[in-house]
Scaffold this active site. Structure first.
Site, mmCIF file in Angstrom:
data_model
loop_
_atom_site.group_PDB
_atom_site.id
_atom_site.type_symbol
_atom_site.label_atom_id
_atom_site.label_comp_id
_atom_site.label_asym_id
_atom_site.label_seq_id
_atom_site.Cartn_x
_atom_site.Cartn_y
_atom_site.Cartn_z
ATOM 1 N N CYS A 7 85.062 -15.414 70.282
ATOM 2 C CA CYS A 7 85.113 -14.230 69.431
ATOM 3 C C CYS A 7 84.266 -13.119 70.044
ATOM 4 O O CYS A 7 83.189 -13.365 70.578
ATOM 5 C CB CYS A 7 84.584 -14.579 68.042
ATOM 6 S SG CYS A 7 84.742 -13.243 66.850
ATOM 7 N N ILE A 8 84.784 -11.905 69.972
ATOM 8 C CA ILE A 8 84.025 -10.737 70.419
ATOM 9 C C ILE A 8 83.839 -9.834 69.207
ATOM 10 O O ILE A 8 84.796 -9.545 68.495
ATOM 11 C CB ILE A 8 84.780 -9.935 71.494
ATOM 12 C CG1 ILE A 8 85.002 -10.761 72.748
ATOM 13 C CG2 ILE A 8 84.026 -8.658 71.843
ATOM 14 C CD1 ILE A 8 85.858 -10.068 73.781
ATOM 15 N N ARG A 16 83.947 1.474 72.317
ATOM 16 C CA ARG A 16 84.450 2.447 73.297
ATOM 17 C C ARG A 16 83.418 2.759 74.385
ATOM 18 O O ARG A 16 83.424 3.831 74.961
ATOM 19 C CB ARG A 16 84.917 3.737 72.629
ATOM 20 C CG ARG A 16 85.774 3.554 71.415
ATOM 21 C CD ARG A 16 87.259 3.646 71.520
ATOM 22 N NE ARG A 16 87.801 4.464 72.545
ATOM 23 C CZ ARG A 16 88.801 4.085 73.335
ATOM 24 N NH1 ARG A 16 89.323 2.899 73.211
ATOM 25 N NH2 ARG A 16 89.279 4.886 74.248
ATOM 26 N N GLY A 18 82.672 0.065 76.690
ATOM 27 C CA GLY A 18 82.932 -0.924 77.724
ATOM 28 C C GLY A 18 82.251 -2.258 77.521
ATOM 29 O O GLY A 18 82.332 -3.133 78.384
ATOM 30 N N GLY A 20 82.965 -4.663 75.306
ATOM 31 C CA GLY A 20 83.964 -5.714 75.136
ATOM 32 C C GLY A 20 84.508 -6.158 76.485
ATOM 33 O O GLY A 20 84.662 -7.356 76.750
ATOM 34 N N LYS A 21 84.804 -5.178 77.351
ATOM 35 C CA LYS A 21 85.268 -5.498 78.705
ATOM 36 C C LYS A 21 84.204 -6.292 79.451
ATOM 37 O O LYS A 21 84.517 -7.232 80.196
ATOM 38 C CB LYS A 21 85.587 -4.219 79.480
ATOM 39 C CG LYS A 21 86.794 -3.469 78.966
ATOM 40 C CD LYS A 21 86.999 -2.195 79.771
ATOM 41 C CE LYS A 21 88.176 -1.397 79.276
ATOM 42 N NZ LYS A 21 88.395 -0.184 80.062
ATOM 43 N N GLU A 41 90.166 -18.040 72.880
ATOM 44 C CA GLU A 41 90.697 -18.780 71.739
ATOM 45 C C GLU A 41 91.782 -17.933 71.082
ATOM 46 O O GLU A 41 91.628 -16.729 70.910
ATOM 47 C CB GLU A 41 89.566 -19.076 70.752
ATOM 48 C CG GLU A 41 89.971 -19.979 69.639
ATOM 49 C CD GLU A 41 88.810 -20.376 68.747
ATOM 50 O OE1 GLU A 41 89.003 -21.267 67.918
ATOM 51 O OE2 GLU A 41 87.720 -19.798 68.878
ATOM 52 N N SER A 45 93.263 -11.203 67.949
ATOM 53 C CA SER A 45 93.472 -10.060 67.053
ATOM 54 C C SER A 45 94.257 -8.997 67.826
ATOM 55 O O SER A 45 94.423 -9.094 69.046
ATOM 56 C CB SER A 45 92.127 -9.486 66.613
ATOM 57 O OG SER A 45 91.471 -8.907 67.741
#
Length: 151
Positions: A7-8, A16, A18, A20-21, A41, A45
Site C-alpha cells: 500500500c502507498i 504530486r 514524486g 509515490g514514484k 498487491e 486503486s
C-alpha cells in the site's frame, strides 16, 4: 507471495512531488537485491494503477532504448525473462505493459517485442519523469533468508 509493496499512502499536502514514484522505485530496488521478481498487491486503486503502469512503462522503455542503441544488430534482441531479470518486474506486468504500449505482438506463432527507436522515443516522451530518484548504491539492506535460492 511475490508482492513487493502492499500500500502507498501519500498525504494530500505531499502529493504530486514524486514520493509515490520514489516508493515504487525503492520497492523494486529491494526486490532486485532479493534476486526475485515482484509486483504490487492487487487489486490496485485507480491512482495506484496509473502510477504503476507509468513506472513499468518508463523503466521498460529505458531498457529497450539501451538495447535498441546497441551497434551490433544481433544484440538487439530481448526476452521477457531478460526484462524481468533486469527490472525485477513480474513477467505478467511486463507483458501487459508491452501490449498496452503496442510494443509486443504475436507473429507466426511467437511473441515479438518491437524495439523501434521512434516508437520507444514516442512513448518515453509521454511517460513523465522518474520522480525522486533512488540510488541503489545507497541501499544497505540484507533480505531475510527464507528461501533455498540464498542458501
Amino acid at each position: 507471495n511475490d508482492y513487493n509493496l502492499a500500500c502507498i499512502l501519500t498525504l494530500p499536502q505531499h502529493q504530486r512531488k514524486g514520493y509515490g514514484k520514489f516508493i515504487i522505485s525503492f520497492s523494486y530496488e529491494l526486490t532486485k537485491i532479493e534476486k526475485k521478481a515482484g509486483s504490487p498487491e492487487k487489486p490496485l486503486s485507480d491512482l495506484g494503477k496509473i502510477s504503476y503502469e507509468s513506472h513499468w512503462a518508463r523503466e521498460l522503455l529505458f531498457y529497450l532504448k539501451r538495447i535498441g542503441d546497441r551497434l551490433d544488430p544481433t544484440l538487439r534482441q530481448v526476452s521477457i525473462d531478460e526484462l524481468s531479470e533486469q527490472t525485477a518486474f513480474k513477467r505478467e506486468d511486463i507483458k501487459a505493459t508491452l501490449e498496452r504500449l503496442r510494443l509486443m505482438r504475436y507473429v507466426k506463432g511467437q511473441w515479438i517485442i518491437n524495439i523501434n527507436p521512434r516508437l520507444v522515443d514516442y512513448w518515453l516522451a509521454r511517460c513523465g519523469g522518474p520522480g525522486v530518484v533512488v540510488d541503489p548504491d545507497k541501499i544497505h539492506w540484507t533480505p531475510l533468508i527464507t528461501q533455498e535460492r540464498y542458501l
